[in-house]
Motif scaffolding. Sequence first.
Motif, short mmCIF file in Angstrom:
data_model
loop_
_atom_site.label_atom_id
_atom_site.label_comp_id
_atom_site.label_asym_id
_atom_site.label_seq_id
_atom_site.Cartn_x
_atom_site.Cartn_y
_atom_site.Cartn_z
N LEU A 1 9.58 -54.22 7.11
CA LEU A 1 9.73 -52.95 7.82
C LEU A 1 9.13 -51.75 7.08
N LYS A 2 9.07 -51.83 5.77
CA LYS A 2 8.65 -50.67 4.98
C LYS A 2 7.43 -50.97 4.11
N ASN A 3 7.56 -51.91 3.20
CA ASN A 3 6.52 -52.13 2.19
C ASN A 3 5.17 -52.51 2.79
N PHE A 4 5.17 -53.36 3.81
CA PHE A 4 3.90 -53.74 4.43
C PHE A 4 3.17 -52.52 4.97
N TRP A 5 3.89 -51.65 5.67
CA TRP A 5 3.24 -50.48 6.27
C TRP A 5 2.79 -49.48 5.21
N GLU A 6 3.45 -49.46 4.07
CA GLU A 6 3.04 -48.57 2.99
C GLU A 6 1.68 -48.96 2.40
#
Length: 163
Positions: A107-112
């Motif tokens: 939810l977070k790290n991939f999009w970062e």
Amino acid sequence: HEYFHVYQMSLSKNFFEGDIELKWMSEGGAATFESLYIQYYYNSNYFLEAQTEIDLSVKSNPSIFEKYNSSSNVDRNYASSVFMFLVLSKELQKANYSEEESFKLILKNFWETNPTNDNWKNKFEEVFKMDVNDFYNRIKNYNTDITEVMPSDDINLKNIFTN
């Protein structure tokens, strides 16, 4: 659901600018977040209420869920995208990530990493330590039954998004 897309846009300039489609990750993530939010704050299981109609093509041809135009007719309420998202979480848990850590990665790290249509597969491998094609093959080991991949009832949204 839509607010989660705004969150994704805040993490990834390329998502904001439309330089990445990757439907199963963007819509699967938003619909999963929506379900987790409803579960956490309203004690209702939206996975069972709205995400049960998983199309069999998720096992035979998962790459069609990368694009809206190739899967919109078989991804009712994004159920197949949610299924793929949850399978990824289960696979990360098999690699010794906690349930909350696996959700944070997705939810977070991939999009970062600010993925694009051209480099998302490399970013996927960097973050999740598995090749996309390997992941797609692992999906075949799962029954298309949402109850087999649903997160635990006590998963804590706050723990997913804190450092």
